[in-house]
Design a protein around this motif. Structure first.
Motif, mmCIF file in Angstrom:
data_model
loop_
_atom_site.group_PDB
_atom_site.id
_atom_site.type_symbol
_atom_site.label_atom_id
_atom_site.label_comp_id
_atom_site.label_asym_id
_atom_site.label_seq_id
_atom_site.Cartn_x
_atom_site.Cartn_y
_atom_site.Cartn_z
ATOM 1 N N VAL A 1 135.065 23.890 98.401
ATOM 2 C CA VAL A 1 136.208 22.964 98.474
ATOM 3 C C VAL A 1 137.539 23.698 98.561
ATOM 4 O O VAL A 1 138.539 23.123 98.958
ATOM 5 C CB VAL A 1 136.266 22.003 97.265
ATOM 6 C CG1 VAL A 1 135.132 21.012 97.310
ATOM 7 C CG2 VAL A 1 136.300 22.760 95.959
ATOM 8 N N CYS A 2 137.539 24.973 98.161
ATOM 9 C CA CYS A 2 138.778 25.743 98.230
ATOM 10 C C CYS A 2 139.013 26.178 99.666
ATOM 11 O O CYS A 2 138.227 26.946 100.214
ATOM 12 C CB CYS A 2 138.701 26.987 97.351
ATOM 13 S SG CYS A 2 138.486 26.629 95.627
ATOM 14 N N ALA A 3 140.048 25.653 100.267
ATOM 15 C CA ALA A 3 140.371 26.056 101.633
ATOM 16 C C ALA A 3 141.879 26.131 101.751
ATOM 17 O O ALA A 3 142.536 25.166 102.116
ATOM 18 C CB ALA A 3 139.775 25.057 102.621
ATOM 19 N N PHE A 4 142.390 27.259 101.366
ATOM 20 C CA PHE A 4 143.838 27.430 101.372
ATOM 21 C C PHE A 4 144.357 27.480 102.804
ATOM 22 O O PHE A 4 143.716 28.089 103.651
ATOM 23 C CB PHE A 4 144.189 28.724 100.626
ATOM 24 C CG PHE A 4 145.626 28.801 100.230
ATOM 25 C CD1 PHE A 4 146.094 28.092 99.144
ATOM 26 C CD2 PHE A 4 146.516 29.573 100.978
ATOM 27 C CE1 PHE A 4 147.423 28.158 98.774
ATOM 28 C CE2 PHE A 4 147.842 29.631 100.617
ATOM 29 C CZ PHE A 4 148.302 28.925 99.516
ATOM 30 N N ASN B 1 146.728 22.733 97.154
ATOM 31 C CA ASN B 1 146.416 22.884 95.730
ATOM 32 C C ASN B 1 146.805 24.258 95.195
ATOM 33 O O ASN B 1 146.694 25.260 95.895
ATOM 34 C CB ASN B 1 144.916 22.700 95.497
ATOM 35 C CG ASN B 1 144.524 21.245 95.456
ATOM 36 O OD1 ASN B 1 145.350 20.377 95.122
ATOM 37 N ND2 ASN B 1 143.285 20.967 95.799
ATOM 38 N N ASP C 1 145.416 24.224 101.170
ATOM 39 C CA ASP C 1 145.018 22.831 101.028
ATOM 40 C C ASP C 1 145.981 22.066 100.134
ATOM 41 O O ASP C 1 145.699 20.962 99.706
ATOM 42 C CB ASP C 1 143.589 22.734 100.465
ATOM 43 C CG ASP C 1 143.436 23.549 99.193
ATOM 44 O OD1 ASP C 1 144.462 23.955 98.611
ATOM 45 O OD2 ASP C 1 142.297 23.776 98.761
ATOM 46 N N ASN D 1 147.466 19.768 92.455
ATOM 47 C CA ASN D 1 148.628 19.762 93.327
ATOM 48 C C ASN D 1 149.807 19.203 92.543
ATOM 49 O O ASN D 1 149.908 17.995 92.361
ATOM 50 C CB ASN D 1 148.321 18.883 94.553
ATOM 51 C CG ASN D 1 149.488 18.852 95.523
ATOM 52 O OD1 ASN D 1 150.515 19.495 95.302
ATOM 53 N ND2 ASN D 1 149.332 18.087 96.595
#
Lengths: 171, 362
Positions: free
Chosen positions: B250-253, B257, B255, B274
């Protein structure tokens, strides 16, 4: 503190104990003495010692202190038999009710007779009493005389310098 | 009974019951106590005793005070939210600016850095040491920029190490500067000097709580070029070996967050959030240390109004920072927020689990 090694035998042991405990003997019942002896022998056997000889180490205690030590041991033996847990409240009242000299004696007795619970209890009470005390007040608790020779030696100077440079520690 | 000449091990036992501040005071009692307290063996005994009994355990909070323009540290009880009228002592951190990372602790020592200056500090005895600046002869035309700093204690060599991950850049006419390579530099406290090590490491990035010492390893948030995602870069303090641990997919910089690494239930937790008017915090846990597949989402906190970032997990609570820099405590049991009367500049609040020690930074 004195050390005696003796062939395992109650009479001889008691005889030695009587000599060692020459202080305030009249204040002690025979059952208290035998409690102590049992305690020593049990711990000797529990720690894997053999039956041929028992080393008896006894601190130089007053009868009053010994009576307190026994009171502590008896209570803890009873409560561990009954409920399986020791009463913190009882410990607190027991140790809270003694004056400084007795407290120090109980601590030493716990230490030398290897009664860990009593030793820790007294150490923690002494520690608690030292909190927030000035060095002078702590010297009184421990009956430490300021050694005039110290003034010439390095350490107290260091101590004084530390006090001057770190007033926060003395607030 | 005269107590003036108690045997040394007896005095030791009593002194080990005392907090560090009282021990410092006891140095001026008499010569034998001074000698005893300043012995290295006593320092070690005090450390072991605190660790074994979990005594003197507290939270060390660092924050920047805007009005007095300084960073301060305070010791807080780990029952922080049950104490309403608690005003902690403030220990001023010398030469500090607003954005200080607080790394560690190891044996009571923390590393503080704004990614330019680095210093070590034992707040329990108020001992500070500024580290010398690394002075390497980088190839002509290259200059370095600190991207990550780490700190730990090597229990084999019994030495404290500071790790600096630096990006080397070269001047570039169009862009001002251009990325060249990553350099890893290590400082040893015993030698008081820096050395370079050969290591191929990814680029590391930075958020307020993304640098973490855990399990003998230091961790940074990093690229994962092999998998095209993100990772946690770990560095073993003793063996000086780097490893990459993939983060959940789920971490997709970028993003939107922020990421924070905190310790929760004796494992590394990743919090994704966020910062906004109403912020939700997704809490992931790496249930098996070092195993990327063991990342599992645990729960979501929020939305919380005006609470912007997490600071520290403490028992069943999460300390957090509000938009105005106020420290709040969120109960994981009741889901309630409690405002604490502690403030700092925004993004300046950091906290670590702390045990007092007598260790001087030599």
């Amino acid at each position: 503190m004195e050390k005696q090694q003796t062939p395992f035998g109650f009479h001889k042991l008691i005889f030695i104990l009587l000599i060692l405990l020459s202080v305030s003997m009249s204040a002690l019942g025979r059952d208290i003495l035998s409690d102590i002896i049992e305690l020593k022998i049990e711990s000797h056997i529990a720690s894997g010692g053999n039956f041929d000889s028992v080393t008896v180490e006894l601190p130089n205690l007053t009868g009053k202190t010994l009576a307190k030590v026994i009171e502590y041991c008896k209570k803890h033996e009873e409560s561990s038999e009954k409920t399986g847990e020791l009463s913190e409240k009882w410990d607190g009242e027991f140790i809270g009710g003694v004056e400084v000299g007795m407290l120090m004696d109980l601590f030493l007795a716990g230490y030398e007779l290897k009664i860990k619970g009593l030793n820790d209890l007294a150490a923690s009470r002494i520690g608690g009493m030292m909190l927030g005390k000035t060095p002078e007040e702590i010297r009184v608790i421990f009956d430490i005389k300021e050694d005039p020779l110290c003034k010439k030696s390095k350490s107290p100077k260091e101590g004084e310098r530390f006090a001057r440079d770190n007033p926060w520690a003395f607030q | 009974m005269a107590s003036g000449n108690l045997p040394e091990d007896v005095v030791t036992e009593i002194l080990l019951m005392l907090p560090v501040k009282s021990l410092l005071r006891c140095k001026s009692i008499c010569k034998s106590w001074y000698t005893l307290i300043t012995k290295p063996s006593f320092t070690t005994a005090q450390l072991n005793c605190s660790a074994a009994l979990q005594r003197n355990y507290c939270i060390l909070l660092k924050r920047f005070l805007q009005e007095s323009n300084k960073s301060v540290m305070s010791f807080l009880s780990d029952e922080i939210s049950s104490d309403d009228h608690f005003l902690p002592t403030e220990i001023t951190i010398p030469h500090s600016n607003e954005f200080l990372q607080m790394l560690g602790p190891c044996n009571g020592i923390v590393c503080l850095t704004d990614h330019r200056d680095i210093f070590l500090c034992n707040p329990s005895i108020r001992d500070f040491k500024v580290l010398p600046a690394p002075s390497f002869n980088y190839p002509q035309g290259l200059f370095s920029r600190t991207m990550g700093v780490g700190f730990g204690f090597d229990s084999h060599s019994r030495d404290y190490k500071v790790i600096r991950i630096a990006e080397l850049h070269e001047d570039d006419e169009d862009w001002g500067y251009k990325f060249h390579s990553v350099n890893v530099e290590i400082y040893n406290l015993t030698t008081n000097s820096w050395r370079e090590i050969d290591a191929i490491v990814p680029c590391v990035w930075f958020f307020p709580c993304s640098e973490l010492l855990f399990n003998g390893h230091f961790h940074w948030w990093a690229d994962d070029e092999d998998h095209g995602g993100e990772s946690m870069l770990s560095f073993h303090i003793s063996t000086e070996v780097f490893q990459q641990i993939r983060l959940p997919d789920v971490c997709a910089f970028p993003d939107g967050n922020e990421r924070a690494f905190l310790v929760f239930n004796e494992a590394i937790a990743l919090l994704l959030f966020n910062p906004s008017e109403q912020t939700c915090f997704d809490v992931w846990l790496m249930t098996e240390y070092g195993i990327a597949d063991s990342w599992a989402k645990q729960f979501t906190i929020g939305p919380l109004i005006q609470v912007e970032r997490p600071v520290f997990f403490c028992k069943h609570e999460l300390l957090m920072e509000k938009a105005n820099g106020q420290l709040v405590s969120y109960s994981l049991k009741t889901q309630r927020l409690k405002e604490l009367q502690l403030y700092g500049a925004q993004k300046s609040l950091r906290a670590v689990a702390y045990s007092e020690s007598l260790v001087w930074i030599k």
